[in-house]
Structures are given as structure tokens and as C-alpha cells.
Design a protein around this motif. Sequence first.
Motif, PDB file in Angstrom:
ATOM      1  N   LYS A   1      14.397  11.080  -2.673  1.00 16.61           N
ATOM      2  CA  LYS A   1      14.722  12.475  -3.013  1.00 16.61           C
ATOM      3  C   LYS A   1      16.234  12.703  -3.049  1.00 16.61           C
ATOM      4  O   LYS A   1      16.723  13.491  -3.868  1.00 16.61           O
ATOM      5  N   TYR A   2      16.959  12.013  -2.190  1.00 13.02           N
ATOM      6  CA  TYR A   2      18.432  12.094  -2.236  1.00 13.02           C
ATOM      7  C   TYR A   2      18.985  11.345  -3.446  1.00 13.02           C
ATOM      8  O   TYR A   2      19.874  11.840  -4.143  1.00 13.02           O
ATOM      9  N   LEU A   3      18.475  10.147  -3.683  1.00  6.47           N
ATOM     10  CA  LEU A   3      18.983   9.332  -4.783  1.00  6.47           C
ATOM     11  C   LEU A   3      18.803  10.025  -6.129  1.00  6.47           C
ATOM     12  O   LEU A   3      19.632   9.893  -7.029  1.00  6.47           O
ATOM     13  N   LEU A   4      17.723  10.780  -6.258  1.00  6.29           N
ATOM     14  CA  LEU A   4      17.447  11.507  -7.499  1.00  6.29           C
ATOM     15  C   LEU A   4      18.059  12.908  -7.505  1.00  6.29           C
ATOM     16  O   LEU A   4      17.857  13.669  -8.447  1.00  6.29           O
ATOM     17  N   LYS A   5      18.783  13.219  -6.416  1.00  7.95           N
ATOM     18  CA  LYS A   5      19.443  14.528  -6.288  1.00  7.95           C
ATOM     19  C   LYS A   5      18.452  15.684  -6.341  1.00  7.95           C
ATOM     20  O   LYS A   5      18.770  16.787  -6.790  1.00  7.95           O
TER      21      LYS A   5
ATOM     22  N   LYS B   1      13.093  13.875 -13.119  1.00  7.02           N
ATOM     23  CA  LYS B   1      14.443  13.297 -13.031  1.00  7.02           C
ATOM     24  C   LYS B   1      14.474  11.901 -13.651  1.00  7.02           C
ATOM     25  O   LYS B   1      15.409  11.552 -14.389  1.00  7.02           O
ATOM     26  N   VAL B   2      13.453  11.094 -13.358  1.00  5.04           N
ATOM     27  CA  VAL B   2      13.400   9.738 -13.907  1.00  5.04           C
ATOM     28  C   VAL B   2      13.189   9.771 -15.418  1.00  5.04           C
ATOM     29  O   VAL B   2      13.867   9.070 -16.175  1.00  5.04           O
TER      30      VAL B   2
ATOM     31  N   TYR C   1      16.154   0.639  -8.777  1.00  8.92           N
ATOM     32  CA  TYR C   1      16.344   1.437  -9.994  1.00  8.92           C
ATOM     33  C   TYR C   1      16.925   2.816  -9.685  1.00  8.92           C
ATOM     34  O   TYR C   1      17.838   3.289 -10.364  1.00  8.92           O
ATOM     35  N   LEU C   2      16.401   3.470  -8.662  1.00  7.36           N
ATOM     36  CA  LEU C   2      16.844   4.831  -8.346  1.00  7.36           C
ATOM     37  C   LEU C   2      18.236   4.848  -7.733  1.00  7.36           C
ATOM     38  O   LEU C   2      18.914   5.880  -7.755  1.00  7.36           O
ATOM     39  N   SER C   3      18.662   3.717  -7.185  1.00 11.84           N
ATOM     40  CA  SER C   3      19.976   3.665  -6.527  1.00 11.84           C
ATOM     41  C   SER C   3      21.076   3.157  -7.448  1.00 11.84           C
ATOM     42  O   SER C   3      22.248   3.161  -7.080  1.00 11.84           O
TER      43      SER C   3
ATOM     44  N   GLY D   1      22.142   4.120 -14.114  1.00  7.09           N
ATOM     45  CA  GLY D   1      20.896   4.548 -14.731  1.00  7.09           C
ATOM     46  C   GLY D   1      19.853   3.454 -14.759  1.00  7.09           C
ATOM     47  O   GLY D   1      20.158   2.262 -14.752  1.00  7.09           O
ATOM     48  N   ILE D   2      18.600   3.850 -14.827  1.00  8.96           N
ATOM     49  CA  ILE D   2      17.480   2.919 -14.718  1.00  8.96           C
ATOM     50  C   ILE D   2      17.472   1.886 -15.832  1.00  8.96           C
ATOM     51  O   ILE D   2      17.372   0.681 -15.594  1.00  8.96           O
TER      52      ILE D   2
END
Length: 394
Positions: A102-106, A250-251, A323-325, A329-330
Motif C-alpha cells: 500500500k505504501y509502494l503504490l502510494k 494503480k498497477v 515489481y511494485l518497488s 515502473g513494472i
Amino acid sequence: GINAEYMGIMSLLSKFAKKLLNKNDEEMKEEQKRESAASYKLNIGGMFSKDEDYVPSKRASYDEKTIREFDAVLESPIVELQRLQKLSWLGIPQAFRSRAWKYLLKYLPLNKAHQQASLTRKREEYYEFLRRHVDQIDERTLDEHEKKLRGIIWKDVLRTQPDSKLFRTDEIQKMFYSILCVWHSRNPASGYVQGINDVCVPFIVIFLCDYFRDLDVDLLNIPDNFSERWAAEPNIAREVGADTFWCLSKVLDLIIENFTKDQPLVAKSLEKIEEIVRRVDYHLSDHFARESVIYSQFAFRWLLCLLVREFPLRVGLRLYDTYLSDDEGIISLHIYVCAAILLKWSTKLKKLTFNEIIPFLQNLPTKDWNEEDIALLLSEAYVFKAMFQNNQGR
């Protein structure tokens, strides 16, 4: 020792890259600096093994130091995003995964003083979408196109994670359908496209773990008293649904051209994967050409579903950690992971005919893979990315 081994391999990689890409000395010096600064992304020990049949690693657990580092970052009043990204690239212990994602995706504000208000607002916004696009909809009044699309969504829900008892429950299927219908209604430029259901699965599972501590991400079992708690605590479906919807959004925002008309990102990514394989392993590329192998015959699904179908879910979760970190971008890393898969089985693939290659790549022998195996694959992908990306653009 490992440092000497690392320096030796990096030296060889740099020489190889220079010869392969014809870079000048200044460019190579800059690349070596970047590789050194990002050495934590490399798992040197088993890289570039080209045995015909890859043997999965023994499963490892996170050490106490890693757990303490995650705890310190996530318990801080203001979460340090760059530090969290660096830790997460190497994998997130299950207990921290929900918050970290949830943090990584803001989705969650880094400042904890603002979190509850933001979370409440975003969840309420989803509840309103749910009322408008699902709860208040009489599907008999929809036009034929919309009826057909919602029928496709429901069929995809029914066949997602087919071996999981959890995903066969009415409770999960109804919530899953609602999430996908809301996303479909809120994104008319693409609408729902098959494959989005697979991208959604890791979020549902991880956010469910916040409420059901006995949910096993390996077995995807039905937790104790699941139906009773689901009925008695309606906030579970609402909150898991809301958090999943926003994180999925977000993704998908990052890879939306995979799903829009003509799917331009898919076409571009397929070309890039083919180019990487050709330049790293010409003999494999030549074998594919002789056998009339077209990359879209197997990699189309890899690109759309972010490889979720190709690995056990616990491995897909580990893949999502990285991927999220990745702050580029993915898709930037994903295409190199897809190429690394092909190169990992290069020796075997070069012995197969067309009628053997396609079934093999559509059913990769990864059922016994674990987090260590995907970490190794990510390391290989990162090396290819370091060699190629700055030379030709992203």
C-alpha cells in the motif's frame, strides 16, 4: 569470497556488454557505477546456470535482520519510501506485505498522521462506486454489449485460481466480480479485458490475510469460520474490496496500454523480448525462427497477466514485491523477466520442435518453484536490463 566473485562476474558482464552493445568507455564507466550502486538487486551465486532442466532451490526464510529493518521502516511516523523500495526489491516477509504494498503504490500516505483520513475517504469513494455500478444495477436493463462484458467478467471469476477452494466460495467470487465490474465501469477507454482478473488475485489474497491470519498463501485454503465471519463482519468484504480496487487501479494505470485498443504496449514488449533473446542468445533466436515460433503464441499471456499464471501464487507474490518497488515502473523490468525465462531454458528449448516448444512455454515447469528461484530470475533480468536499457531507451 562473495565480493571477489561479484567483482569478477561484474567485470565479465561489463566486458560482454561493451562488446555486445559497442558502448564507449565513458558510457561503460557510468553503467558500472550504476551496477555497483544497485548490487543489492543481484543474486550472484546461481546466475546464468544453463542446465537443460532447472532444479528449483530449497526454500529459505527471511532472517531476523531483514525483519527488524522492515519493522523499523514501517513503524516510523513517516515511512521512508526509498528505503522501503530498496528492502522490498529483495522480497517482503509475509507479515509486512499488505502495508508495504500500500505504501509502494502510494495508496497509503507515507505520513501516518494522514493515513486514517485518507483511507476512510478512499474506501467511501469505492463504496459509492460499488453502489452506482453494481448494487443499483439491474443487469436485465443493460445493453447487449454490456451484458456480454459482464458475462465475460463472471466467467473469468469462476475460472480464476481453479485449484483454490478459497476462490470457489460464493463470498470471494461475489467480491471479486464487484471489483472487476467497478474497474470496468470506471475505465471506459479500455473496459475489462481478460487478464485483469489474474493481475487482481495477489491483492485479494494479501489483503484478506489482514483479517484471516490462518489463510495460507500456498494452499489458498478456506480459513476457519470464514463464512460466519464474512456474514457477521460486512466490513471485511467492503474494506478488502476497496483496498484491492485502488491498488489494482494503480498497477493497471502503469500498464494500461496492455489493455487499450490494439494493445500497443504488448506489441512493443513482444518486440523487445525478441530483441533481447536475439542479442544474448543468437542460437536460440535462430532456432525459434527455423521452427516458426512467434513470441505472441506464449508471451502474450505473460505480459497481460504479469506472469501470475506461470508460477505458484507464493512466487507471484514475491514477483510483485519487486515489481511494485521498482521506481522505473513494472513493465520496465517485466520484459526482461520474460526474456530471462526463455534464456533460463535455452539449452532445452533448442532441442525442441515447434510442437514441443509452445506447450512447454505455455506450461512452464515451475510448480515447485519458491521465492529463492524467482529472486534468481529477477537478478538475471536486472543484469539484462542494465546491459540493454540505457543503450536503446526504455
